[in-house]
Write a protein that holds these residues in place. Structure first.
Motif, mmCIF file in Angstrom:
data_model
loop_
_atom_site.group_PDB
_atom_site.id
_atom_site.type_symbol
_atom_site.label_atom_id
_atom_site.label_comp_id
_atom_site.label_asym_id
_atom_site.label_seq_id
_atom_site.Cartn_x
_atom_site.Cartn_y
_atom_site.Cartn_z
ATOM 1 N N ARG A 292 0.812 -1.222 0.000
ATOM 2 C CA ARG A 292 0.000 0.000 0.000
ATOM 3 C C ARG A 292 0.842 1.268 0.000
ATOM 4 N NH1 ARG A 292 -5.066 -0.010 1.770
ATOM 5 N NH2 ARG A 292 -4.978 2.069 0.810
ATOM 6 N N ARG A 293 2.138 1.142 0.049
ATOM 7 C CA ARG A 293 2.993 2.323 0.139
ATOM 8 C C ARG A 293 2.887 3.209 -1.095
ATOM 9 N NH1 ARG A 293 8.403 -0.604 2.725
ATOM 10 N NH2 ARG A 293 7.594 -0.767 4.862
ATOM 11 N N LEU A 294 2.763 2.605 -2.261
ATOM 12 C CA LEU A 294 2.648 3.401 -3.478
ATOM 13 C C LEU A 294 1.402 4.279 -3.440
ATOM 14 C CD1 LEU A 294 3.662 4.141 -6.286
ATOM 15 C CD2 LEU A 294 2.441 2.143 -7.193
ATOM 16 N N ASP A 295 0.320 3.778 -2.874
ATOM 17 C CA ASP A 295 -0.912 4.560 -2.786
ATOM 18 C C ASP A 295 -0.693 5.840 -1.986
ATOM 19 O OD1 ASP A 295 -2.185 2.529 -4.180
ATOM 20 O OD2 ASP A 295 -2.801 1.495 -2.343
ATOM 21 N N HIS A 296 0.080 5.757 -0.920
ATOM 22 C CA HIS A 296 0.371 6.945 -0.123
ATOM 23 C C HIS A 296 1.351 7.866 -0.845
ATOM 24 C CE1 HIS A 296 -1.764 5.790 3.558
ATOM 25 N NE2 HIS A 296 -1.349 4.552 3.328
ATOM 26 N N TYR A 297 2.324 7.275 -1.542
ATOM 27 C CA TYR A 297 3.308 8.081 -2.250
ATOM 28 C C TYR A 297 2.642 8.969 -3.291
ATOM 29 C CZ TYR A 297 7.347 9.376 -5.063
ATOM 30 O OH TYR A 297 8.304 10.098 -5.748
ATOM 31 N N VAL A 298 1.749 8.411 -4.094
ATOM 32 C CA VAL A 298 1.148 9.180 -5.185
ATOM 33 C C VAL A 298 0.217 10.270 -4.682
ATOM 34 C CG1 VAL A 298 1.357 7.251 -6.790
ATOM 35 C CG2 VAL A 298 -0.772 7.551 -5.491
ATOM 36 N N SER A 299 -0.137 10.225 -3.399
ATOM 37 C CA SER A 299 -0.952 11.305 -2.837
ATOM 38 C C SER A 299 -0.095 12.508 -2.477
ATOM 39 C CB SER A 299 -1.711 10.808 -1.607
ATOM 40 O OG SER A 299 -0.838 10.585 -0.514
ATOM 41 N N ARG A 300 1.225 12.341 -2.472
ATOM 42 C CA ARG A 300 2.142 13.420 -2.093
ATOM 43 C C ARG A 300 3.004 13.905 -3.257
ATOM 44 N NH1 ARG A 300 3.753 13.679 3.557
ATOM 45 N NH2 ARG A 300 2.351 12.432 4.855
ATOM 46 N N PHE A 301 3.306 13.024 -4.188
ATOM 47 C CA PHE A 301 4.192 13.359 -5.303
ATOM 48 C C PHE A 301 3.493 13.062 -6.621
ATOM 49 C CE2 PHE A 301 7.037 12.210 -1.779
ATOM 50 C CZ PHE A 301 7.883 13.303 -1.743
ATOM 51 N N ASP A 302 4.010 13.674 -7.697
ATOM 52 C CA ASP A 302 3.427 13.411 -9.019
ATOM 53 C C ASP A 302 4.425 12.778 -9.980
ATOM 54 O OD1 ASP A 302 5.081 15.550 -9.508
ATOM 55 O OD2 ASP A 302 3.518 16.887 -10.265
#
Length: 207
Positions: A29-39
Motif C-alpha cells: 500500500r505504500r505506493l498509494d500513499h506516495y502518489v498522494s504526495r508526489f506526481d
C-alpha cells in the motif's frame, strides 16, 4: 509556463513509516500513499533487476492520471555491456515502455564512472532508441564534459542529467525539451536542495 515535477528514487522504504505513510502501512500500500504526495518517481530497482512487462502494465493501472514514472536503465546495459550491442535491451525496454503508456516520463541512462567518453557508442545507442522514449543521460566520467557531447544530446533530444553530490562538478545544461535533475546530496560544494527523509530527490521539468 514550465511544468515542474518533484519526486524521489522509489517509494518503498521502511524508514518512511510515520513520515510518508502511516505506521504499519503494508509494503503493497505504500505506493498509494506516495502518489498522494508526489506526481513523479524514479524507479531505481530496475537498475538491479528489470521488471516484467506485466509489472509495467500494473503500474500503469495503479498510477493516477497525470503521474509520471521515470525508470533507470538496467546495469546489464550500462555497466555490463557499456552500451555495446544494445539491440536486445532496447527491444525489451521499448516493450515495457509501451506497457507503461501515458504514465511514462524518462528513461534514465546512468553511465558508469569507468566508462570514458565514446561518442560513437553513445550516438549508436541514441540513434537506435525509439524516438518516443524520452531519455536522460547521466555521465560519471569527466571526459564526457565536452561541447561536442552536449551537441550530440541536442541532436537526439536527449537530456543531459544535471546532478549533485556525485563527486563531479554540477554542470547546468539543457539539451532537450525537458530537464532532468538528480540531487544525490548532501554536497555543499555543488547544487543541493535538501532531502525528503534521507531519500534522494529527483525532478524533471518540461522546458
Amino acid at each position: 509556463m514550465s511544468e515542474v515535477r518533484i519526486g524521489t528514487s522509489g517509494w518503498s522504504y521502511d524508514h518512511w513509516n510515520g513520515v510518508c505513510y502511516p505506521h504499519g502501512t503494508p509494503p503493497a500500500r505504500r505506493l498509494d500513499h506516495y502518489v498522494s504526495r508526489f506526481d513523479t518517481v524514479e524507479l531505481n530497482a530496475s537498475f538491479y533487476r528489470w521488471p516484467r512487462d506485466a509489472t509495467f502494465a500494473g503500474w500503469r493501472r495503479r498510477l493516477p492520471p497525470g503521474f509520471a514514472m521515470s525508470v533507470k536503465a538496467p546495469r546489464g546495459l550500462t555497466h555490463g555491456k557499456k552500451l555495446y550491442q544494445p539491440e536486445v535491451w532496447i527491444e525489451r525496454i521499448a516493450r515495457c515502455w509501451h506497457e507503461l503508456g501515458d504514465r511514462r516520463a524518462a528513461l534514465l541512462l546512468q553511465l558508469p564512472p569507468s566508462m570514458e567518453r565514446d561518442d560513437a557508442r553513445l550516438d549508436y545507442f541514441l540513434t537506435h532508441l525509439p524516438w518516443w522514449i524520452r531519455v536522460a543521460v547521466e555521465f560519471r566520467h569527466p571526459s564526457w564534459d565536452d561541447d561536442a557531447v552536449y551537441a550530440m544530446l541536442e541532436r537526439h533530444q536527449a537530456a543531459y542529467c544535471v546532478m549533485s553530490g556525485a563527486g563531479l562538478p554540477c554542470v547546468l545544461k539543457a539539451t532537450a525539451p525537458f530537464v532532468y535533475v538528480r540531487l544525490h546530496g548532501p554536497d555543499h560544494g555543488h547544487l543541493y536542495a535538501g532531502s525528503y527523509s534521507d531519500a534522494d530527490l529527483r525532478w524533471w521539468a518540461d522546458r
